[in-house]
Design a protein around this motif. Structure first.
Motif, mmCIF file in Angstrom:
data_model
loop_
_atom_site.group_PDB
_atom_site.id
_atom_site.type_symbol
_atom_site.label_atom_id
_atom_site.label_comp_id
_atom_site.label_asym_id
_atom_site.label_seq_id
_atom_site.Cartn_x
_atom_site.Cartn_y
_atom_site.Cartn_z
ATOM 1 N N LEU A 119 16.269 -2.222 4.147
ATOM 2 C CA LEU A 119 14.741 -1.888 4.287
ATOM 3 C C LEU A 119 14.068 -2.862 3.612
ATOM 4 C CD1 LEU A 119 14.640 1.805 2.585
ATOM 5 C CD2 LEU A 119 15.253 0.941 4.951
ATOM 6 N N MET A 120 13.329 -3.166 4.393
ATOM 7 C CA MET A 120 12.205 -4.345 4.309
ATOM 8 C C MET A 120 10.809 -3.975 4.402
ATOM 9 S SD MET A 120 14.381 -7.321 6.726
ATOM 10 C CE MET A 120 12.953 -8.602 6.348
ATOM 11 N N THR A 121 10.090 -4.460 3.434
ATOM 12 C CA THR A 121 8.519 -3.993 3.656
ATOM 13 C C THR A 121 7.809 -5.369 3.627
ATOM 14 O OG1 THR A 121 8.459 -4.166 1.235
ATOM 15 C CG2 THR A 121 8.979 -2.018 2.329
ATOM 16 N N SER A 122 6.684 -5.347 4.297
ATOM 17 C CA SER A 122 5.762 -6.527 4.624
ATOM 18 C C SER A 122 4.347 -6.030 4.521
ATOM 19 C CB SER A 122 6.290 -7.317 5.652
ATOM 20 O OG SER A 122 6.066 -6.225 6.787
ATOM 21 N N GLU A 123 3.253 -6.791 4.280
ATOM 22 C CA GLU A 123 2.063 -6.716 4.336
ATOM 23 C C GLU A 123 1.565 -7.503 5.804
ATOM 24 O OE1 GLU A 123 -2.067 -8.137 1.966
ATOM 25 O OE2 GLU A 123 0.073 -8.312 1.075
ATOM 26 N N PRO A 124 1.553 -6.959 6.762
ATOM 27 C CA PRO A 124 1.216 -7.523 8.041
ATOM 28 C C PRO A 124 -0.218 -8.211 8.151
ATOM 29 C CG PRO A 124 2.071 -5.080 8.566
ATOM 30 C CD PRO A 124 1.866 -5.311 6.988
ATOM 31 N N ASP A 125 -1.089 -7.554 7.452
ATOM 32 C CA ASP A 125 -2.524 -7.925 7.551
ATOM 33 C C ASP A 125 -3.021 -8.401 6.127
ATOM 34 O OD1 ASP A 125 -5.201 -8.654 8.049
ATOM 35 O OD2 ASP A 125 -5.685 -6.886 9.234
ATOM 36 N N PRO A 126 -3.453 -9.436 5.772
ATOM 37 C CA PRO A 126 -3.658 -9.790 4.332
ATOM 38 C C PRO A 126 -5.005 -9.202 4.146
ATOM 39 C CG PRO A 126 -2.732 -11.868 5.523
ATOM 40 C CD PRO A 126 -2.780 -10.668 6.462
ATOM 41 N N THR A 127 -5.887 -9.317 5.087
ATOM 42 C CA THR A 127 -7.425 -8.535 5.139
ATOM 43 C C THR A 127 -7.222 -6.912 4.762
ATOM 44 O OG1 THR A 127 -7.590 -8.131 7.348
ATOM 45 C CG2 THR A 127 -8.135 -10.540 6.501
ATOM 46 N N ARG A 128 -6.313 -6.453 4.967
ATOM 47 C CA ARG A 128 -5.938 -4.970 4.656
ATOM 48 C C ARG A 128 -4.904 -4.721 3.641
ATOM 49 N NH1 ARG A 128 -5.972 -2.014 10.299
ATOM 50 N NH2 ARG A 128 -6.067 -0.151 8.918
ATOM 51 N N PRO A 129 -4.838 -5.047 2.464
ATOM 52 C CA PRO A 129 -3.719 -5.531 1.294
ATOM 53 C C PRO A 129 -3.045 -3.945 1.127
ATOM 54 C CG PRO A 129 -6.140 -5.640 0.414
ATOM 55 C CD PRO A 129 -6.054 -5.571 1.725
ATOM 56 N N ASP A 130 -3.713 -2.830 1.558
ATOM 57 C CA ASP A 130 -2.926 -1.617 1.140
ATOM 58 C C ASP A 130 -2.294 -1.020 2.276
ATOM 59 O OD1 ASP A 130 -2.435 0.455 -0.876
ATOM 60 O OD2 ASP A 130 -3.442 1.707 0.627
ATOM 61 N N ASP A 131 -2.363 -1.697 3.438
ATOM 62 C CA ASP A 131 -1.438 -1.373 4.770
ATOM 63 C C ASP A 131 -0.091 -2.277 5.019
ATOM 64 O OD1 ASP A 131 -3.660 0.721 5.096
ATOM 65 O OD2 ASP A 131 -4.677 -0.780 6.594
ATOM 66 N N TRP A 132 0.751 -1.492 4.541
ATOM 67 C CA TRP A 132 1.995 -2.172 4.476
ATOM 68 C C TRP A 132 2.893 -1.570 5.742
ATOM 69 C CZ3 TRP A 132 5.146 -4.210 -0.348
ATOM 70 C CH2 TRP A 132 3.977 -5.138 -1.127
ATOM 71 N N ARG A 133 3.793 -2.261 6.001
ATOM 72 C CA ARG A 133 4.830 -1.820 7.081
ATOM 73 C C ARG A 133 6.250 -1.778 6.468
ATOM 74 N NH1 ARG A 133 4.990 -5.580 11.697
ATOM 75 N NH2 ARG A 133 6.939 -6.536 10.595
ATOM 76 N N LEU A 134 6.987 -0.523 7.001
ATOM 77 C CA LEU A 134 8.395 -0.458 6.581
ATOM 78 C C LEU A 134 9.283 -0.674 7.691
ATOM 79 C CD1 LEU A 134 10.638 0.342 4.631
ATOM 80 C CD2 LEU A 134 10.064 2.777 5.313
ATOM 81 N N ASP A 135 10.372 -1.483 7.539
ATOM 82 C CA ASP A 135 11.207 -1.785 8.787
ATOM 83 C C ASP A 135 12.638 -1.538 8.123
ATOM 84 O OD1 ASP A 135 9.342 -2.933 10.748
ATOM 85 O OD2 ASP A 135 9.490 -4.701 9.640
ATOM 86 N N ALA A 136 13.288 -0.697 8.813
ATOM 87 C CA ALA A 136 14.772 -0.067 8.279
ATOM 88 C C ALA A 136 15.796 -0.611 9.437
ATOM 89 C CB ALA A 136 14.693 1.330 8.328
ATOM 90 N N TYR A 137 16.904 -1.216 9.193
ATOM 91 C CA TYR A 137 17.764 -1.843 9.816
ATOM 92 C C TYR A 137 19.148 -1.029 9.720
ATOM 93 C CZ TYR A 137 14.498 -5.582 10.584
ATOM 94 O OH TYR A 137 13.571 -6.253 11.057
ATOM 95 N N PHE A 138 19.516 -0.261 10.922
ATOM 96 C CA PHE A 138 20.607 0.649 10.813
ATOM 97 C C PHE A 138 21.977 -0.023 11.452
ATOM 98 C CE2 PHE A 138 17.272 3.445 9.893
ATOM 99 C CZ PHE A 138 17.806 4.283 8.902
ATOM 100 N N GLU A 139 22.994 -0.022 10.972
ATOM 101 C CA GLU A 139 24.162 -0.511 11.935
ATOM 102 C C GLU A 139 24.553 0.040 13.115
ATOM 103 O OE1 GLU A 139 26.196 -3.287 11.226
ATOM 104 O OE2 GLU A 139 24.624 -3.808 9.669
#
Length: 306
Positions: free
Chosen positions: A37-57
């Protein structure tokens, strides 16, 4: 699908959800092949809006997707974005480019920052890799700070256990502070012990069972003959998760010597009281606390007698 591809699932999440996922991936951890699982903040101007990317085999089934959704209640009703992507070592990539951290006297860095070590620091080189505990997460940083604080306050320890060691970093720090101690680093994951061995060799940490040496054990919590034989410990460090910490409270407390010290981390702020309560029942009292954002590190002492 080719073995050179894997499945990526994307969901929006809040900052709070993303930070919680960094410490607990919930029921997904019980899968035979848990996703990265990797989380990120795509838009620094919207600091509470994050994204979760999950990588499955392999292609995730409905149950796995339901577990993933459970981690991000704010995304209820949102469509899952599912796609195939080229296969890579996503755990290593998720930790790549890590900036060094300073925690008390300790400076934790990758090879890319080896020339930035302060003159007054104790440095450990921990590369991005296959195990948790590079020093970047607030739980690991909090434990390093607590160890440093205790040493400055004059604490002395002779028998140390780093339970759920990850990369071995906290065990290395403890041996640096108390170089005549006997220390053991244990983890349920054999990969973590392999990584700890590699890191010990890279950082000049002596391996073995004597004083000033680090023993390595693959163990499911305290349920191991070697760990039980080496008890009692006067210092136990457990940077795990709140649920297992509560479940293992009797076994951990039993392995701690009267008057011994226990450092607990891997829990969120709202989990601190339930965890501390579980250990109060085992005659441990809260002696200190360090907060790093929403992540507290607790120091407890075992009473000498009832």
């Amino acid at each position: 699908m080719s073995a050179e591809q894997c499945w990526k699932v994307t969901l929006p999440c809040t900052k709070a959800e993303g930070e919680a996922i960094a410490g607990d991936i919930g029921a997904l951890a019980q899968l035979d092949e848990p996703p990265v699982l990797m989380t990120s903040e795509p838009d620094p101007t919207r600091p509470d809006d994050w994204r979760l990317d999950a990588y499955f085999e392999t292609k995730p089934d409905k149950a796995s997707l339901a577990m993933l959704r459970a981690l991000v209640p704010s995304a209820a009703g949102r469509t899952l974005a599912v796609e195939t992507v080229p296969q890579q070592d996503w755990l290593i990539l998720s930790q790549a480019g890590l900036e060094p951290i300073r925690a008390g006297r300790f400076f934790v860095h990758t090879a890319a920052h080896a020339d930035e070590v302060p003159e007054d620091a104790v440095a450990f080189q921990i590369e991005a890799g296959r195990a948790f505990g590079t020093g970047q997460h607030e739980t690991t940083t909090g434990c390093l700070m607590m160890l440093d604080r205790m040493r400055r306050q004059g604490a002395r320890f002779a028998d140390v256990l780093d339970l759920g060691t990850g990369t071995g970093l906290l065990a290395f720090a403890a041996l640096n502070l108390w170089p005549r101690a006997r220390a053991i680093a244990s983890d349920i994951d054999p990969v973590s012990i392999e990584v700890t061995l590699e890191n010990a060799q890279a950082n000049g940490v002596a391996l073995g069972g004597g004083r000033g040496e680090l023993g390595l054990v693959v163990a499911d919590g305290m349920n191991d003959a070697l760990l039980k034989a080496a008890a009692p410990y006067d210092l136990i460090i457990a940077n795990i998760l709140a649920g297992p910490l509560i479940e293992m409270a009797p076994a951990i407390a039993d392995a701690l010597a009267p008057g011994g010290t226990l450092i607990l981390a891997g829990l969120l702020d709202h989990q601190a009281e339930p965890v501390a309560r579980a250990y109060r029942r085992q005659r441990l009292r809260l002696a200190d606390r360090i907060d790093r954002g929403d992540w507290p590190t607790l120091r407890l002492r075992k009473r000498q007698m009832w």
